[in-house]
Design a protein around this motif. Structure first.
Motif, mmCIF file in Angstrom:
data_model
loop_
_atom_site.group_PDB
_atom_site.id
_atom_site.type_symbol
_atom_site.label_atom_id
_atom_site.label_comp_id
_atom_site.label_asym_id
_atom_site.label_seq_id
_atom_site.Cartn_x
_atom_site.Cartn_y
_atom_site.Cartn_z
ATOM 1 N N PHE A 135 -6.161 -2.942 6.357
ATOM 2 C CA PHE A 135 -7.390 -3.590 5.907
ATOM 3 C C PHE A 135 -8.080 -4.375 7.027
ATOM 4 C CE2 PHE A 135 -4.540 -3.360 2.188
ATOM 5 C CZ PHE A 135 -5.292 -2.500 1.397
ATOM 6 N N GLY A 136 -7.828 -3.958 8.288
ATOM 7 C CA GLY A 136 -8.485 -4.603 9.422
ATOM 8 C C GLY A 136 -7.762 -5.818 9.961
ATOM 9 N N PHE A 137 -6.625 -6.198 9.399
ATOM 10 C CA PHE A 137 -5.864 -7.340 9.904
ATOM 11 C C PHE A 137 -4.993 -6.880 11.081
ATOM 12 C CE2 PHE A 137 -6.624 -8.447 5.408
ATOM 13 C CZ PHE A 137 -7.282 -9.654 5.585
ATOM 14 N N ASP A 138 -5.503 -7.102 12.300
ATOM 15 C CA ASP A 138 -4.858 -6.582 13.505
ATOM 16 C C ASP A 138 -3.423 -7.085 13.662
ATOM 17 O OD1 ASP A 138 -7.231 -5.415 13.970
ATOM 18 O OD2 ASP A 138 -7.691 -6.447 15.850
ATOM 19 N N HIS A 139 -2.579 -6.191 14.188
ATOM 20 C CA HIS A 139 -1.203 -6.502 14.570
ATOM 21 C C HIS A 139 -0.399 -7.140 13.440
ATOM 22 C CE1 HIS A 139 -3.153 -5.915 18.497
ATOM 23 N NE2 HIS A 139 -1.961 -5.490 18.877
ATOM 24 N N SER A 140 -0.605 -6.607 12.237
ATOM 25 C CA SER A 140 0.244 -7.011 11.114
ATOM 26 C C SER A 140 1.589 -6.299 11.236
ATOM 27 C CB SER A 140 -0.415 -6.648 9.786
ATOM 28 O OG SER A 140 -1.613 -7.370 9.597
ATOM 29 N N VAL A 141 2.655 -7.022 10.940
ATOM 30 C CA VAL A 141 4.014 -6.499 11.092
ATOM 31 C C VAL A 141 4.678 -6.400 9.720
ATOM 32 C CG1 VAL A 141 6.268 -6.848 12.162
ATOM 33 C CG2 VAL A 141 4.185 -7.560 13.372
ATOM 34 N N THR A 142 5.249 -5.239 9.421
ATOM 35 C CA THR A 142 6.021 -5.056 8.192
ATOM 36 C C THR A 142 7.322 -4.338 8.542
ATOM 37 O OG1 THR A 142 4.761 -3.033 7.741
ATOM 38 C CG2 THR A 142 4.067 -5.028 6.599
ATOM 39 N N ALA A 143 8.351 -4.563 7.747
ATOM 40 C CA ALA A 143 9.658 -3.980 8.044
ATOM 41 C C ALA A 143 10.285 -3.403 6.796
ATOM 42 C CB ALA A 143 10.588 -5.030 8.669
ATOM 43 N N GLY A 144 11.241 -2.509 6.996
ATOM 44 C CA GLY A 144 11.966 -1.896 5.888
ATOM 45 C C GLY A 144 13.072 -1.014 6.433
ATOM 46 N N ILE A 145 13.478 -0.038 5.643
ATOM 47 C CA ILE A 145 14.542 0.858 6.070
ATOM 48 C C ILE A 145 14.089 2.311 5.953
ATOM 49 C CG2 ILE A 145 16.379 -0.742 5.412
ATOM 50 C CD1 ILE A 145 16.820 1.063 2.917
ATOM 51 N N VAL A 146 14.818 3.188 6.618
ATOM 52 C CA VAL A 146 14.585 4.623 6.487
ATOM 53 C C VAL A 146 15.148 5.067 5.139
ATOM 54 C CG1 VAL A 146 15.103 6.910 7.425
ATOM 55 C CG2 VAL A 146 14.702 4.991 8.972
ATOM 56 N N SER A 147 14.278 5.619 4.295
ATOM 57 C CA SER A 147 14.699 6.040 2.958
ATOM 58 C C SER A 147 15.225 7.464 2.941
ATOM 59 C CB SER A 147 13.523 5.927 1.978
ATOM 60 O OG SER A 147 13.014 4.618 1.958
ATOM 61 N N ALA A 148 14.661 8.325 3.791
ATOM 62 C CA ALA A 148 15.074 9.729 3.846
ATOM 63 C C ALA A 148 14.479 10.355 5.100
ATOM 64 C CB ALA A 148 14.616 10.496 2.609
ATOM 65 N N LYS A 149 15.025 11.507 5.491
ATOM 66 C CA LYS A 149 14.511 12.256 6.637
ATOM 67 C C LYS A 149 14.219 13.688 6.212
ATOM 68 C CE LYS A 149 16.772 11.910 10.494
ATOM 69 N NZ LYS A 149 17.907 11.947 11.446
ATOM 70 N N GLY A 150 13.318 14.326 6.964
ATOM 71 C CA GLY A 150 13.026 15.725 6.717
ATOM 72 C C GLY A 150 12.299 15.989 5.419
ATOM 73 N N ARG A 151 11.501 15.010 4.967
ATOM 74 C CA ARG A 151 10.758 15.179 3.722
ATOM 75 C C ARG A 151 9.594 16.159 3.912
ATOM 76 N NH1 ARG A 151 14.103 13.710 -0.151
ATOM 77 N NH2 ARG A 151 14.059 11.526 -0.754
ATOM 78 N N SER A 152 9.365 17.004 2.927
ATOM 79 C CA SER A 152 8.217 17.906 2.921
ATOM 80 C C SER A 152 7.227 17.424 1.882
ATOM 81 C CB SER A 152 8.647 19.338 2.596
ATOM 82 O OG SER A 152 9.429 19.867 3.624
ATOM 83 N N LEU A 153 5.958 17.389 2.259
ATOM 84 C CA LEU A 153 4.894 17.021 1.340
ATOM 85 C C LEU A 153 4.091 18.271 1.011
ATOM 86 C CD1 LEU A 153 3.693 13.650 2.899
ATOM 87 C CD2 LEU A 153 5.461 14.055 1.186
#
Length: 476
Positions: free
Chosen positions: A181-199
């Motif tokens: 939303f235009g708020f420069d250099h906002s930092v968020t964190a979390g974990i890897v939920s899965a790998k190799g996902r197809s959309l």
């Protein structure tokens, strides 16, 4: 002297405090990572001129992208649109702006972002961490992977460290920096939920799924591991509300850098192509093809003249591995094939009629646009099979040519019975039944009459030119 109750309470307090301290000690520390990585993260804005015909005679603007929204949302957006400046001569001019993120990958100014951030832009502006703004040149884009490579003029620019996305592990901490939303250099964190996902809309990107909070404006920004290395480009979110819902998807850096290197060298991206239509192998299909468990990619269609056809692949083959890499889900195959260079050789491990085979296939180049197969239409000699509850007719020579088939039957009518229960429709073309090719209506009737009971049976069906295998069981 403490009573027994007081001593127990004190001991419990010490244990609880120890658990809190231990839990806090286990949490990652992001401050140093953010300080080192933030200077190389940039804000990207674009300008695009909107044709004058979009403005109505009274100066009101039509908004095609909002046409499908409920009235209350349309009214909100239209009410909050900025006034349109009047151009000389009484006309009106508009400029659209988009906002996203990106990151610098080389000291001489190469920047990675998403293709959808800069698509159709007339001007691209990159704002650095020191608030300076530079106009960027578009080196190239790859819509299939949603990656774009930009170039800004500069020397000794801050850069990110590049990591190996294939080394990521599910459950590992990751961090995003961007401009939601235009708020420069906002930092968020979390974990890897899965790998190799197809959309559904992306066949050639094995996405990294995370629960990192990603919102509009984060697109194109970097996803870091705890070593401060970029392992992905934040690209998409799954949402029903328009905002973050805990499902974020990032393009692996191994894919992004391969695209960037090709764009820098050739201005376009070449991908490997096999020339097959595949589908998932479920439990019933696995049983019908003699597999121990559901796995692999089932070949539902082999395109004439394509690499697979030249390499000997056949309809009904189940591809279990490519160059020794297992195919667990059918979506794994496009990911692996797309990374191969056109002209390279690939070894396929397949199951055909219950037996394992190895095939050598020369990988082709993915075409720019796929060709749709012709639709079916026309008369034929009618046959029927009361066993399945369908009436079928043979394909004409013209239909066979248009669909690139040597045989097959088309459903003229669906009666009450198994066919209706599994969703068959008039116009569907049946080419295989119970692992046997159907060349004529007579063959279809014979095979249908001999179908086993209480066992999964496969059927290959073409609907509007798209082939797929379905399974069903005939009860006693």
């Amino acid at each position: 002297m403490l009573s027994l109750k007081q001593a127990f309470s004190a001991l419990l307090a010490v244990l609880l405090l120890g658990q809190v301290v231990t839990a806090q000690a286990d949490l990652p520390e992001f401050t140093e990572l953010v300080e080192q990585a933030s200077p190389a993260v940039v804000n990207i804005s674009t300008r695009q001129k909107i044709p004058e015909r979009v403005a109505t005679a009274d100066g009101q603007m039509t908004i095609p992208d909002l046409e499908g929204l409920p009235p209350m949302f349309r009214e909100f957006f239209e009410r909050n649109m900025p006034q349109v400046p009047r151009a000389p001569g009484g006309g009106r001019q508009r400029e659209a702006q988009s906002l996203g993120s990106g990151f610098i990958i080389s000291a001489d100014g190469y920047v990675l972002t998403n293709n959808h951030v800069i698509a159709d832009a007339d001007e691209i502006i990159v704002r650095l961490s020191d608030r300076s703004e530079l106009e960027a040149k578009l080196v190239g884009t790859d819509p299939r992977s949603d990656v774009a490579l930009l170039k800004i003029e500069g020397k000794d620019l801050p850069t990110v460290k590049l990591g190996k996305s294939e080394d990521l592990k599910v459950g590992e901490w990751v961090l995003a920096i961007g401009s939601p939303f235009g708020f420069d250099h906002s930092v968020t964190a979390g974990i890897v939920s899965a790998k190799g996902r197809s959309l559904p809309s992306e066949s050639y990107v094995p996405f990294i799924q995370t629960d990192v909070a990603i919102n509009p404006g984060n697109s194109g920004g970097p996803l870091f591991n705890l070593a401060g290395e970029v392992v992905g480009i934040n690209s998409q979110i799954f949402t029903r509300s328009g905002g973050f819902m805990g499902l974020s998807f990032a393009i692996p850096m191994s894919v992004a850098m391969d695209v960037a290197d090709q764009l820098k060298a050739n201005g376009k991206v070449s991908r490997g192509w096999l020339g097959v239509v595949i589908q998932e192998v479920n439990k019933d299909l696995a049983e019908s093809f003699g597999l121990d468990k559901p796995a692999g990619a089932l070949v539902a269609q082999v395109l004439e003249g394509g690499p697979a056809a030249k390499g000997g692949l056949q309809v009904g083959d189940v591809i279990l591995s490519l160059n020794g890499k297992p195919i667990i889900m059918s979506a794994d195959l496009p990911h692996l094939v797309g990374r191969l260079a056109p002209g390279s050789k690939a070894e396929l491990d397949v199951v055909r009629e219950g037996a394992r085979k190895k095939l050598q296939v020369a990988i082709g180049a993915l075409p720019e646009e796929g060709e749709e197969l012709a639709s079916i239409d026309g008369p034929g000699v009618e046959r029927s099979s009361n066993r399945l509850g369908v009436k079928v007719v043979e394909l004409t020579a013209e239909q066979k040519k248009g669909l690139d088939l040597k045989g097959g039957v088309v459903i003229k009518e669906v009666l009450d019975g198994p066919a209706a229960m599994i969703g068959l429709r008039p116009g569907d073309v049946i080419t295989h039944l119970n692992n046997q090719a159907i060349d004529t209506a007579k063959t279809f009737t014979q095979v249908a009459q001999e179908l086993p009971r209480n066992r999964s049976v496969s059927m290959r069906v073409l609907r509007q030119g798209r082939a797929s295998f379905i399974t069903f069981k005939l009860a006693e």
